[in-house]
Write a protein that holds these residues in place. Sequence first.
Motif, PDB file in Angstrom:
ATOM      1  N   GLU A 191       0.835  -1.203   0.000  1.00 47.64           N
ATOM      2  CA  GLU A 191       0.000   0.000   0.000  1.00 47.64           C
ATOM      3  C   GLU A 191       0.873   1.257   0.000  1.00 47.64           C
ATOM      4  O   GLU A 191       0.638   2.199  -0.761  1.00 47.64           O
ATOM      5  CB  GLU A 191      -0.928  -0.002   1.218  1.00 47.64           C
ATOM      6  N   GLU A 193       2.499   1.766  -3.444  1.00 52.89           N
ATOM      7  CA  GLU A 193       1.553   2.286  -4.428  1.00 52.89           C
ATOM      8  C   GLU A 193       1.296   3.775  -4.219  1.00 52.89           C
ATOM      9  O   GLU A 193       1.185   4.532  -5.184  1.00 52.89           O
ATOM     10  CB  GLU A 193       0.243   1.496  -4.384  1.00 52.89           C
ATOM     11  N   ARG A 201      -1.843   5.254  -6.067  1.00 54.40           N
ATOM     12  CA  ARG A 201      -2.968   5.344  -5.130  1.00 54.40           C
ATOM     13  C   ARG A 201      -2.819   6.663  -4.369  1.00 54.40           C
ATOM     14  O   ARG A 201      -1.706   7.024  -3.992  1.00 54.40           O
ATOM     15  CB  ARG A 201      -2.934   4.164  -4.166  1.00 54.40           C
TER      16      ARG A 201
END
Length: 60
Positions: free
Chosen positions: A29, A32, A38
């Motif tokens: 996460e 990204e 993201r």
Amino acid sequence: MNQLCDADKLLLADLALTQKYAKELVQSELMEIELGLREAENDRVKKLNDLLMVLHKTGY
């Protein structure tokens, strides 16, 4: 679309921890977000970094 109930979410979190995937999920996460794939608020990034440190310290 069906939503996960709280019990399902807890079970999924438990699996991620017991299978040693939790740290990989958090790292992915963060990567990204860093790569711009993201979007995330600074508060979420800080929380993810803090969580990563906790997972590292506790052996997950």
